[in-house]
Design a protein around this motif. Structure first.
Motif, short mmCIF file in Angstrom:
data_model
loop_
_atom_site.label_atom_id
_atom_site.label_comp_id
_atom_site.label_asym_id
_atom_site.label_seq_id
_atom_site.Cartn_x
_atom_site.Cartn_y
_atom_site.Cartn_z
N MET A 1 -12.16 -3.51 -13.49
CA MET A 1 -11.80 -2.84 -12.24
C MET A 1 -10.77 -1.73 -12.48
SD MET A 1 -9.42 -5.80 -10.46
CE MET A 1 -8.98 -4.75 -9.07
N TYR A 2 -10.01 -1.82 -13.61
CA TYR A 2 -9.05 -0.77 -13.97
C TYR A 2 -9.54 0.07 -15.15
CZ TYR A 2 -5.79 -3.46 -11.09
OH TYR A 2 -5.19 -4.13 -10.06
N ILE B 1 6.39 0.05 -12.67
CA ILE B 1 7.09 -0.60 -11.56
C ILE B 1 6.53 -0.05 -10.25
CG2 ILE B 1 9.33 -1.04 -10.49
CD1 ILE B 1 10.59 -0.42 -13.25
N GLU B 2 5.93 -0.93 -9.46
CA GLU B 2 5.38 -0.50 -8.17
C GLU B 2 6.50 -0.34 -7.16
OE1 GLU B 2 1.87 -2.39 -6.59
OE2 GLU B 2 1.43 -3.26 -8.55
N SER C 1 -3.12 8.92 -7.86
CA SER C 1 -1.87 8.96 -7.09
C SER C 1 -1.62 7.59 -6.47
CB SER C 1 -1.95 10.03 -6.00
OG SER C 1 -2.98 9.72 -5.07
N HIS C 2 -0.37 7.38 -6.01
CA HIS C 2 0.02 6.12 -5.36
C HIS C 2 0.66 6.48 -4.02
CE1 HIS C 2 -0.19 4.44 -9.49
NE2 HIS C 2 0.51 5.51 -9.84
N THR C 3 0.20 5.87 -2.96
CA THR C 3 0.81 6.18 -1.66
C THR C 3 2.24 5.67 -1.57
OG1 THR C 3 -0.13 4.15 -0.75
CG2 THR C 3 -1.41 6.18 -0.46
N SER D 1 1.42 0.40 -0.61
CA SER D 1 0.99 1.33 -1.65
C SER D 1 -0.48 1.14 -1.99
CB SER D 1 1.83 1.14 -2.93
OG SER D 1 1.51 2.14 -3.88
N LYS D 2 -1.17 2.25 -2.17
CA LYS D 2 -2.58 2.22 -2.51
C LYS D 2 -2.84 3.29 -3.57
CE LYS D 2 -7.20 2.97 -0.60
NZ LYS D 2 -7.99 3.37 0.60
N ASN D 3 -3.63 2.92 -4.59
CA ASN D 3 -3.99 3.88 -5.64
C ASN D 3 -5.23 4.66 -5.23
OD1 ASN D 3 -1.95 2.68 -7.02
ND2 ASN D 3 -3.18 2.00 -8.75
#
Length: 421
Positions: A46-47, A140-141, A85-87, A147-149
């Motif tokens: 999945m990644y 680190i999130e 990107s990350h929200t 947050s969503k990628n």
């Protein structure tokens, strides 16, 4: 006939299975220890579908109530993720190797251990390893609750090459071997000199941790022990402290570190060694190592002379009797000190074996300079205890970056005189 066919098929399956197991084992062994953090497992599909090359993931936090997920991500050479990107944003902390980060529309940034990348929400970017280096960072999130990628197109070969070609002007451009050998001793270490004198570090590290290490037959632990002895002999306290930390990372025990110090007192003098003892004690305290360590003496006031003299004769033979016979009467006490103190008090101690102690003495003597007769004598002593010319040459080679060419060439001269090619 059918039985033979069945046996052949089973044998082929077993061989194939063993081959795959061996291949998998070899792949694991080829993955270097990039940092002090675990490498983890290969990225799940999945990644991984958003990566070019192989990456590994090791989640480090478990308590979801803390709301701060942290993982160690390790990239093989050339591996990078897609533009994304990350929200909620993200923070990267580099812990090993050499890599790159690039935000859309900006120049790529070289990443070295200790660097921190703060990625704001919705910034399109990619990050990954250099073409010739493994790379590891903590991910680190931030703001994980919302947050969503968003994964975008891959970083193609042309984009990647353009970004990493900037490494031609990077502060340091190290070979794979130099990075691997340096990281083995000091995982994730941030060199201040790499930032102020990058050209010197590039020259020195590629040579000392790449080329030089490949020319020798001694293991990492022995090499580090000899370098520690050399730094003490030279009074090089800063480099010594570096190698004490490195020594603990590669399995040199606190007792062995102490025994190097104690033995050096006989050859270097306590006036110089005392600062090194204090430095080692400070490092031990930082690592939670309780002091004092267990004693290693095997002699007392009554037996030190007898046992020291016996060890001298075991190593050097009849020359010891000649030294006593030829010593002027008013200087005989020095010969007795050599037997009772240098050998009886120090060389008979446990913690280091006789072969290692003789090799250590050789290392200290060639590092000090002005010790020609002692170097020659201890070359013979090394041979007597089982350290051959190849081993002595390997040690001399490994010390070259730390003692320079004049003392190295003198050591080679003495070595060739005592043990001709």
């Amino acid at each position: 006939m059918k039985n033979l066919v069945t046996i052949s098929i089973v044998a082929a399956i077993l061989l194939f299975s063993q081959y795959n197991q061996l291949k998998a084992q070899n792949m694991i062994e080829k993955n270097p220890k990039v940092s002090n953090f675990p490498v983890g497992d290969k990225l799940p599909e999945m990644y991984s579908k958003y990566f070019i090359g192989q990456a590994y993931l090791a989640p480090l936090t478990k308590n979801k109530d803390l709301n701060c997920p942290i993982s160690n991500v390790t990239f093989e050479p050339g591996c990078r993720n897609n533009w994304h990107s990350h929200t909620g944003g993200q923070i990267l902390v580099v812990v090993g190797g050499k890599g790159y980060y690039q935000a859309k529309g900006e120049a790529a940034r070289l990443l070295l251990p200790g660097d921190v990348v703060e990625i704001s929400a919705n910034v399109v970017h990619w990050h990954g390893a250099g073409p010739d280096s493994w790379f590891s960072h903590l991910a680190i999130e931030t703001n994980p609750q919302n947050s969503k990628n968003t994964w975008l197109e891959a970083v193609d070969d042309e984009q990647y090459k353009k970004a990493t070609d900037a490494s031609k002007s990077d502060p340091i451009n190290l070979t794979n071997a130099a990075i691997k050998n340096h990281e083995e001793l000091w995982p994730g270490y941030i060199s201040k000199i790499a930032k102020t004198d990058p050209e010197l570090i590039q020259i020195f590290d590629n040579w000392a941790f790449g080329e030089v290490i490949s020319d020798g037959n001694i293991d990492t632990k022995t090499r580090v022990i000899m370098i520690m002895g050399s730094t003490i002999a030279q009074g090089a306290l800063t480099e010594y402290k570096m190698f004490v930390n490195g020594a603990l990372n590669v399995g040199v025990t606190p007792v062995e570190i102490k025994e190097i110090l104690y033995q050096s007192v006989a050859y270097v003098g306590v006036a110089k060694v005392i600062d090194f003892i204090n430095a080692a004690n400070e490092i031990f305290t930082e690592h939670g190592i309780a002091l004092p360590l267990k004693g290693q003496s095997t002699t007392n006031r009554e037996t030190r002379f007898e046992k020291g003299l016996a060890l001298q004769k075991d190593i050097f033979g009849e020359v010891i009797d000649k030294m006593y016979e030829q010593a002027p009467k008013n200087q005989l006490h020095i010969q007795k000190y050599l037997s009772a103190n240098c050998f009886g008090d120090y060389q008979t101690r446990t913690g280091l074996d006789t072969k290692t102690r003789e090799l250590l003495t050789f290392s200290m003597l060639i590092s000090m300079g002005g010790t020609e007769s002692q170097v020659k004598g201890h070359i013979l002593g090394n041979v007597k205890v089982g350290n051959d010319k190849e081993t002595l040459l390997s040690v001399t080679t490994q010390l070259l970056p730390y003692i320079g060419y004049p003392r190295t060439l003198n050591a080679l001269k003495f070595l060739n005189e005592v043990i001709p090619e």
